[in-house]
Write a protein that holds these residues in place. Structure first.
Motif, PDB file in Angstrom:
ATOM      1  N   VAL A  20      49.138  39.777  40.962  1.00 10.56           N
ATOM      2  CA  VAL A  20      48.806  41.174  40.652  1.00 10.56           C
ATOM      3  C   VAL A  20      49.775  41.719  39.610  1.00 10.56           C
ATOM      4  CG1 VAL A  20      48.789  43.503  41.615  1.00 10.56           C
ATOM      5  CG2 VAL A  20      47.693  41.656  42.848  1.00 10.56           C
ATOM      6  N   ASP A  21      51.056  41.443  39.763  1.00  7.44           N
ATOM      7  CA  ASP A  21      52.044  41.912  38.786  1.00  7.44           C
ATOM      8  C   ASP A  21      51.789  41.303  37.409  1.00  7.44           C
ATOM      9  OD1 ASP A  21      53.282  43.427  40.711  1.00  7.44           O
ATOM     10  OD2 ASP A  21      54.850  41.954  41.140  1.00  7.44           O
ATOM     11  N   ALA A  22      51.448  40.018  37.370  1.00  6.53           N
ATOM     12  CA  ALA A  22      51.196  39.363  36.092  1.00  6.53           C
ATOM     13  C   ALA A  22      49.959  39.947  35.406  1.00  6.53           C
ATOM     14  CB  ALA A  22      51.021  37.860  36.305  1.00  6.53           C
ATOM     15  N   SER A  23      48.919  40.227  36.182  1.00  9.33           N
ATOM     16  CA  SER A  23      47.708  40.781  35.572  1.00  9.33           C
ATOM     17  C   SER A  23      47.952  42.197  35.073  1.00  9.33           C
ATOM     18  CB  SER A  23      46.553  40.755  36.566  1.00  9.33           C
ATOM     19  OG  SER A  23      46.814  41.618  37.647  1.00  9.33           O
ATOM     20  N   ARG A  24      48.747  42.975  35.796  1.00  2.00           N
ATOM     21  CA  ARG A  24      49.077  44.329  35.316  1.00  2.00           C
ATOM     22  C   ARG A  24      49.917  44.276  34.046  1.00  2.00           C
ATOM     23  NH1 ARG A  24      50.565  46.891  41.138  1.00  2.00           N
ATOM     24  NH2 ARG A  24      48.440  47.288  41.811  1.00  2.00           N
ATOM     25  N   LEU A  25      50.858  43.346  33.990  1.00  6.18           N
ATOM     26  CA  LEU A  25      51.691  43.207  32.796  1.00  6.18           C
ATOM     27  C   LEU A  25      50.840  42.774  31.608  1.00  6.18           C
ATOM     28  CD1 LEU A  25      54.530  43.205  31.578  1.00  6.18           C
ATOM     29  CD2 LEU A  25      54.727  40.825  32.277  1.00  6.18           C
ATOM     30  N   ARG A  26      49.933  41.837  31.830  1.00  7.12           N
ATOM     31  CA  ARG A  26      49.069  41.385  30.741  1.00  7.12           C
ATOM     32  C   ARG A  26      48.184  42.525  30.239  1.00  7.12           C
ATOM     33  NH1 ARG A  26      45.646  37.863  33.180  1.00  7.12           N
ATOM     34  NH2 ARG A  26      47.373  36.455  33.542  1.00  7.12           N
ATOM     35  N   ALA A  27      47.680  43.325  31.153  1.00  6.57           N
ATOM     36  CA  ALA A  27      46.824  44.444  30.753  1.00  6.57           C
ATOM     37  C   ALA A  27      47.616  45.480  29.963  1.00  6.57           C
ATOM     38  CB  ALA A  27      46.200  45.092  31.989  1.00  6.57           C
ATOM     39  N   ALA A  28      48.908  45.650  30.299  1.00  4.97           N
ATOM     40  CA  ALA A  28      49.719  46.630  29.584  1.00  4.97           C
ATOM     41  C   ALA A  28      50.145  46.120  28.215  1.00  4.97           C
ATOM     42  CB  ALA A  28      50.957  46.987  30.418  1.00  4.97           C
ATOM     43  N   LEU A  29      50.428  44.824  28.107  1.00  7.79           N
ATOM     44  CA  LEU A  29      50.916  44.280  26.841  1.00  7.79           C
ATOM     45  C   LEU A  29      49.803  44.040  25.833  1.00  7.79           C
ATOM     46  CD1 LEU A  29      53.590  41.687  28.017  1.00  7.79           C
ATOM     47  CD2 LEU A  29      53.958  43.923  26.998  1.00  7.79           C
ATOM     48  N   TYR A  30      48.698  43.524  26.306  1.00  4.69           N
ATOM     49  CA  TYR A  30      47.612  43.159  25.397  1.00  4.69           C
ATOM     50  C   TYR A  30      46.457  44.127  25.590  1.00  4.69           C
ATOM     51  CZ  TYR A  30      50.349  38.912  25.273  1.00  4.69           C
ATOM     52  OH  TYR A  30      51.368  38.013  25.156  1.00  4.69           O
ATOM     53  N   LEU A  31      46.478  45.226  24.857  1.00  2.00           N
ATOM     54  CA  LEU A  31      45.415  46.212  24.957  1.00  2.00           C
ATOM     55  C   LEU A  31      44.135  45.633  24.364  1.00  2.00           C
ATOM     56  CD1 LEU A  31      47.404  49.377  23.857  1.00  2.00           C
ATOM     57  CD2 LEU A  31      46.756  48.711  26.156  1.00  2.00           C
ATOM     58  N   PRO A  32      42.989  45.998  24.898  1.00  7.86           N
ATOM     59  CA  PRO A  32      41.742  45.471  24.339  1.00  7.86           C
ATOM     60  C   PRO A  32      41.544  45.993  22.917  1.00  7.86           C
ATOM     61  CG  PRO A  32      41.289  47.166  25.963  1.00  7.86           C
ATOM     62  CD  PRO A  32      42.758  46.879  26.026  1.00  7.86           C
ATOM     63  N   PRO A  33      40.987  45.171  22.021  1.00  7.97           N
ATOM     64  CA  PRO A  33      40.793  45.618  20.644  1.00  7.97           C
ATOM     65  C   PRO A  33      39.766  46.733  20.568  1.00  7.97           C
ATOM     66  CG  PRO A  33      39.709  43.530  20.996  1.00  7.97           C
ATOM     67  CD  PRO A  33      40.500  43.823  22.242  1.00  7.97           C
TER      68      PRO A  33
END
Length: 64
Positions: A20-33
């Protein structure tokens, strides 16, 4: 009706928390284009080479 929560081992629970932490971090770092802007079709339709369409220009004109 509420389903009972299955028992999770502490190792499995910690693994799920890391996911869950990894998916939240990925969502915060890589915003959808952002989607590309919508291009409206211009009124004068032309062929790719820039020549006007002969069918549209020749229909309304009188010849002779």
């Amino acid at each position: 009706m509420v389903q009972p929560v299955p028992h999770l081992s502490p190792e499995r629970l910690e693994h799920l928390r890391r996911l869950v932490d990894a998916s939240r971090l990925r969502a915060a770092l890589y915003l959808p284009p952002k989607p590309p802007p919508i291009r409206r079709r211009s009124r004068s339709r032309q062929y790719p080479g820039g020549r006007p369409s002969l069918w549209r220009n020749g229909r309304g004109q009188r010849r002779g």
